[in-house]
Design a protein around this motif. Structure first.
Motif, PDB file in Angstrom:
ATOM      1  N   ARG A  50       1.118  -0.987  -0.025  1.00  0.00           N
ATOM      2  CA  ARG A  50       0.246   0.008   0.003  1.00  0.00           C
ATOM      3  C   ARG A  50       1.055   1.035  -0.220  1.00  0.00           C
ATOM      4  NH1 ARG A  50      -4.662  -2.119   3.701  1.00  0.00           N
ATOM      5  NH2 ARG A  50      -3.041  -1.864   5.930  1.00  0.00           N
ATOM      6  N   LYS A  56      -0.425  10.041  -0.382  1.00  0.00           N
ATOM      7  CA  LYS A  56      -2.245   9.810   0.022  1.00  0.00           C
ATOM      8  C   LYS A  56      -2.817  10.984   1.681  1.00  0.00           C
ATOM      9  CE  LYS A  56      -1.559   5.549  -1.642  1.00  0.00           C
ATOM     10  NZ  LYS A  56      -1.104   4.455  -1.853  1.00  0.00           N
ATOM     11  N   ARG A  63      -5.691   4.268   8.246  1.00  0.00           N
ATOM     12  CA  ARG A  63      -6.893   2.884   8.150  1.00  0.00           C
ATOM     13  C   ARG A  63      -5.392   2.441   7.975  1.00  0.00           C
ATOM     14  NH1 ARG A  63      -9.125   0.930   3.391  1.00  0.00           N
ATOM     15  NH2 ARG A  63      -9.508   3.318   3.083  1.00  0.00           N
ATOM     16  N   TYR A  64      -5.202   2.835   7.523  1.00  0.00           N
ATOM     17  CA  TYR A  64      -3.414   1.512   7.018  1.00  0.00           C
ATOM     18  C   TYR A  64      -2.754   1.488   7.759  1.00  0.00           C
ATOM     19  CZ  TYR A  64      -4.354   2.753   1.387  1.00  0.00           C
ATOM     20  OH  TYR A  64      -5.254   1.937   0.264  1.00  0.00           O
ATOM     21  N   ASP A 258       4.008  -7.448   0.133  1.00  0.00           N
ATOM     22  CA  ASP A 258       4.340  -6.978  -1.487  1.00  0.00           C
ATOM     23  C   ASP A 258       5.250  -8.028  -1.269  1.00  0.00           C
ATOM     24  OD1 ASP A 258       3.293  -6.947  -3.689  1.00  0.00           O
ATOM     25  OD2 ASP A 258       3.991  -5.451  -3.894  1.00  0.00           O
ATOM     26  N   LYS A 262      11.769  -7.613  -3.103  1.00  0.00           N
ATOM     27  CA  LYS A 262      11.885  -6.565  -3.164  1.00  0.00           C
ATOM     28  C   LYS A 262      12.388  -6.679  -1.950  1.00  0.00           C
ATOM     29  CE  LYS A 262      11.036  -2.451  -5.135  1.00  0.00           C
ATOM     30  NZ  LYS A 262       9.002  -0.998  -5.888  1.00  0.00           N
ATOM     31  N   GLY A 284      -5.310  -7.424   3.407  1.00  0.00           N
ATOM     32  CA  GLY A 284      -6.588  -6.822   2.945  1.00  0.00           C
ATOM     33  C   GLY A 284      -6.478  -5.873   1.938  1.00  0.00           C
ATOM     34  N   GLY A 285      -7.153  -5.343   1.053  1.00  0.00           N
ATOM     35  CA  GLY A 285      -6.410  -4.297   0.499  1.00  0.00           C
ATOM     36  C   GLY A 285      -6.499  -4.622  -0.893  1.00  0.00           C
TER      37      GLY A 285
ATOM     38  N   THR B  48      -6.731   5.176  -6.640  1.00  0.00           N
ATOM     39  CA  THR B  48      -5.738   6.099  -5.925  1.00  0.00           C
ATOM     40  C   THR B  48      -4.924   5.905  -4.450  1.00  0.00           C
ATOM     41  OG1 THR B  48      -7.140   8.148  -5.656  1.00  0.00           O
ATOM     42  CG2 THR B  48      -5.944   8.065  -6.842  1.00  0.00           C
ATOM     43  N   ALA B  49      -5.499   5.092  -3.819  1.00  0.00           N
ATOM     44  CA  ALA B  49      -5.513   4.643  -2.755  1.00  0.00           C
ATOM     45  C   ALA B  49      -4.120   3.799  -2.556  1.00  0.00           C
ATOM     46  CB  ALA B  49      -6.769   4.365  -1.547  1.00  0.00           C
ATOM     47  N   ARG B  50      -4.262   2.922  -3.324  1.00  0.00           N
ATOM     48  CA  ARG B  50      -3.141   1.929  -3.455  1.00  0.00           C
ATOM     49  C   ARG B  50      -2.489   2.716  -5.005  1.00  0.00           C
ATOM     50  NH1 ARG B  50      -8.231  -2.857  -2.655  1.00  0.00           N
ATOM     51  NH2 ARG B  50      -8.952  -1.783  -4.926  1.00  0.00           N
ATOM     52  N   LEU B  51      -2.391   3.029  -5.546  1.00  0.00           N
ATOM     53  CA  LEU B  51      -1.403   3.428  -6.452  1.00  0.00           C
ATOM     54  C   LEU B  51       0.297   3.299  -5.564  1.00  0.00           C
ATOM     55  CD1 LEU B  51      -0.379   6.951  -6.263  1.00  0.00           C
ATOM     56  CD2 LEU B  51      -2.134   6.639  -7.405  1.00  0.00           C
ATOM     57  N   PRO B  52       0.993   4.063  -6.208  1.00  0.00           N
ATOM     58  CA  PRO B  52       1.433   3.254  -7.755  1.00  0.00           C
ATOM     59  C   PRO B  52       1.577   1.439  -7.494  1.00  0.00           C
ATOM     60  CG  PRO B  52       3.188   3.677  -6.712  1.00  0.00           C
ATOM     61  CD  PRO B  52       2.422   4.208  -5.666  1.00  0.00           C
ATOM     62  N   SER B  55       4.713  -0.545  -9.134  1.00  0.00           N
ATOM     63  CA  SER B  55       6.515  -1.130  -8.339  1.00  0.00           C
ATOM     64  C   SER B  55       5.977  -2.224  -7.558  1.00  0.00           C
ATOM     65  CB  SER B  55       6.938   0.388  -7.603  1.00  0.00           C
ATOM     66  OG  SER B  55       6.073   0.416  -6.349  1.00  0.00           O
ATOM     67  N   LYS B  56       4.995  -2.686  -7.817  1.00  0.00           N
ATOM     68  CA  LYS B  56       4.234  -3.828  -7.121  1.00  0.00           C
ATOM     69  C   LYS B  56       4.064  -5.606  -7.830  1.00  0.00           C
ATOM     70  CE  LYS B  56       1.862  -0.589  -3.583  1.00  0.00           C
ATOM     71  NZ  LYS B  56       1.328   0.142  -3.785  1.00  0.00           N
ATOM     72  N   SER B  57       4.136  -6.072  -7.308  1.00  0.00           N
ATOM     73  CA  SER B  57       3.556  -7.844  -7.551  1.00  0.00           C
ATOM     74  C   SER B  57       2.649  -7.623  -8.057  1.00  0.00           C
ATOM     75  CB  SER B  57       3.916  -9.070  -6.536  1.00  0.00           C
ATOM     76  OG  SER B  57       2.861  -8.566  -6.259  1.00  0.00           O
ATOM     77  N   THR B  60      -0.458  -8.454  -6.171  1.00  0.00           N
ATOM     78  CA  THR B  60      -1.471  -7.195  -5.603  1.00  0.00           C
ATOM     79  C   THR B  60      -1.764  -6.549  -6.412  1.00  0.00           C
ATOM     80  OG1 THR B  60       0.726  -8.088  -3.740  1.00  0.00           O
ATOM     81  CG2 THR B  60      -0.783  -5.384  -4.067  1.00  0.00           C
ATOM     82  N   ARG B  63      -5.046  -8.699  -7.839  1.00  0.00           N
ATOM     83  CA  ARG B  63      -5.773  -7.988  -6.407  1.00  0.00           C
ATOM     84  C   ARG B  63      -6.726  -7.148  -6.434  1.00  0.00           C
ATOM     85  NH1 ARG B  63      -4.823  -7.354  -1.234  1.00  0.00           N
ATOM     86  NH2 ARG B  63      -3.169  -8.134  -1.234  1.00  0.00           N
ATOM     87  N   TYR B  64      -6.369  -6.013  -6.890  1.00  0.00           N
ATOM     88  CA  TYR B  64      -6.244  -4.846  -6.483  1.00  0.00           C
ATOM     89  C   TYR B  64      -7.333  -4.584  -8.350  1.00  0.00           C
ATOM     90  CZ  TYR B  64      -3.321  -3.067  -3.383  1.00  0.00           C
ATOM     91  OH  TYR B  64      -2.297  -3.100  -2.413  1.00  0.00           O
ATOM     92  N   GLN B 137       9.565  -6.167 -16.267  1.00  0.00           N
ATOM     93  CA  GLN B 137       9.012  -7.233 -15.234  1.00  0.00           C
ATOM     94  C   GLN B 137       8.352  -8.090 -16.140  1.00  0.00           C
ATOM     95  OE1 GLN B 137       9.677  -6.669 -11.167  1.00  0.00           O
ATOM     96  NE2 GLN B 137      11.573  -5.431 -11.534  1.00  0.00           N
ATOM     97  N   PRO B 158      11.333   4.241 -14.045  1.00  0.00           N
ATOM     98  CA  PRO B 158      10.476   4.850 -12.575  1.00  0.00           C
ATOM     99  C   PRO B 158      10.955   6.032 -12.113  1.00  0.00           C
ATOM    100  CG  PRO B 158      12.696   3.265 -11.933  1.00  0.00           C
ATOM    101  CD  PRO B 158      12.297   2.990 -13.703  1.00  0.00           C
ATOM    102  N   GLY B 285      -8.523  -2.193   2.538  1.00  0.00           N
ATOM    103  CA  GLY B 285      -7.410  -1.986   2.132  1.00  0.00           C
ATOM    104  C   GLY B 285      -7.240  -0.709   2.936  1.00  0.00           C
TER     105      GLY B 285
END
Lengths: 285, 285
Positions: A50, A56, A63-64, A258, A262, A284-285, B48-52, B55-57, B60, B63-64, B137, B158, B285
């Motif tokens: 997250r 944010k 919440r996070y 995550d 990395k 979650g999330g 936008t709460a879970r960006l970016p 850089s994530k797997s 994840t 799921r988002y 990747q 990046p 999330g």
């Protein structure tokens, strides 16, 4: 800072310290903690699914952070260090309210460390804080510094975390970006005497910051909130857990939300040694 | 690209197109869609709460993206455009499997657009793709380009998204960073003839990219996957919704999972006009 009594402050047992960050940066705080309190157990959680929190809103960060803090308590943490400036600035009261164990952030220790450098007898002491956009917008550092009688100016530096994560800690582009940010900030606050690093990524570019300050003719004392938070934690441990037993075989357990690969790869730069055995969890999330 | 039949392809009704991105970048795709299909209703979601996502797997991001796509379908979308290169590269099959409506991504349209520039009769056509770390990747662009008989080289950049979000779209630091990325990439792929922008933020620095390519003596044709995705969507609409009615008063509804103020402020740069009436939603999330 606000402290709550530990659940069992006088029971003789070994101590487990929970350390929380949105990502890897908080490993600079863990590194400082390991140097000061080497005989405790540590549980580190990086909420990497997250991250970043720095861009944010307060509600989302709270919440996070609360869900992350509860996870660390459930894993057995006796006290919690919020090794994330944004989570501290936006959500420390929420976390303290949600948890029955002592919770320390990085903002107030950083402000107190700035106070110890203010040995200027005449006039107010001016502190410039570099931080993420969300930390600056919260004005948590200004409030903490003003409460100690220090003058504060804050500067949002959104590109520094991506530059550190790109590995450009000693790179001409990073120097150029620092020159722009620092020149703008010092034009707005020319009386600045102390620079406070209000993000746990920034200790990795402390040399570049010193170099840039010298180049623009405005050398400053630099305070690192990671070190300051570790010292505050050591003081709290001595006071609230006086009967704790030292553990001959202290452990360090890592959790991330995550990519473990990395976390291990980038995290070692922040911790200053290899990050072993990372556990993937789902909040979650 | 893989397409599923629309639920009611031949019913005469107006069309609602759902557009999804992890943040604001996908608004460049919405901008291109509004120009090509101005008489449809649009629902845009920025997670936008879970960006970016970049850089994530894979797990994840999938799921988002699936939860976001389901939200848009529940709001009445007849077809869905995944206006996010990372979500397309990592999770398009997951989204297509989870939804009973047609789902278009940005990767295959971008690859097809590169094919139309390959008017070189002798030898293979070489395409260089600039994208986020996660998109690179995944090698989704290499697979899509190779399937069309094109040679591909991918370069993770990046720092470009943070530079665009800092507003430094026409700035010497951005030019310096581009020079480093492009020089490295062209050293690895000197035969490159076409540059494919594999991230929806990059159209905002297309002029800086042209300028840098000229400066390093390697001018290239630049393909924008946002435009390509809009053209592919228009073709799909003409084929799968032949009986749709034009709406005299088309609407554009925006949803975001974090700060509405920031979405409106940054989003207008990508959309090219003010972003009105953003609704805050919670996807967990």
């Amino acid at each position: 800072m606000t402290e709550r009594p530990a659940a069992q402050p006088n029971t003789a047992k070994s101590l487990t310290i929970g350390v929380f960050d949105s990502g890897f940066g908080g490993l600079t705080v863990l590194r400082a903690l390991l140097a000061l309190i080497p005989d405790a157990h540590y549980i580190f959680l990086g909420d990497t699914a997250r991250l970043p929190y720095g861009s944010k809103s307060r509600e989302t960060v709270a919440r996070y952070a609360v869900s992350s803090a509860k996870f660390l308590q459930a894993q057995g943490a006796d006290l919690l260090v919020i090794a994330c400036n944004t989570a501290t600035a936006l959500a420390l009261p929420d976390i303290q309210e949600a948890l029955p164990i002592p919770v320390i952030g990085v903002v107030e220790p950083g402000a107190h460390a700035a106070l110890t450098t203010s040995s200027f007898p005449d006039g107010p002491h001016h502190v410039l804080v570099l931080a993420t956009a969300a930390t600056v917008q919260s004005h948590a550092y200004t409030r903490a510094l003003n409460a100690l009688g220090l003058e504060a100016c804050e500067k949002a530096c959104p590109l520094l975390v991506p530059l550190v994560e790109e590995g450009w800690t000693n790179h001409p582009v990073t120097d150029d970006v620092l020159k722009i940010y620092l020149t703008e900030a010092l034009a707005a606050a020319p009386a600045t005497q102390t620079l406070l690093l209000g993000c746990t990524h920034y200790p990795l570019i402390e040399q570049a910051i010193h170099r840039t300050l010298d180049a623009i003719g405005h050398p400053l004392t630099i305070i690192d909130s990671a070190d300051a938070a570790a010292r505050a934690t050591a003081a709290l441990v001595a006071r609230q857990f006086p009967n704790r037993t030292s553990d001959a075989k202290p452990t360090c357990t890592f959790y991330a939300t995550d990519s473990i690969e990395k976390f291990q790869r980038l995290g070692s730069n922040f911790l200053g040694k290899p990050v072993a055995e990372v556990n993937l969890i789902d909040l979650g999330g």
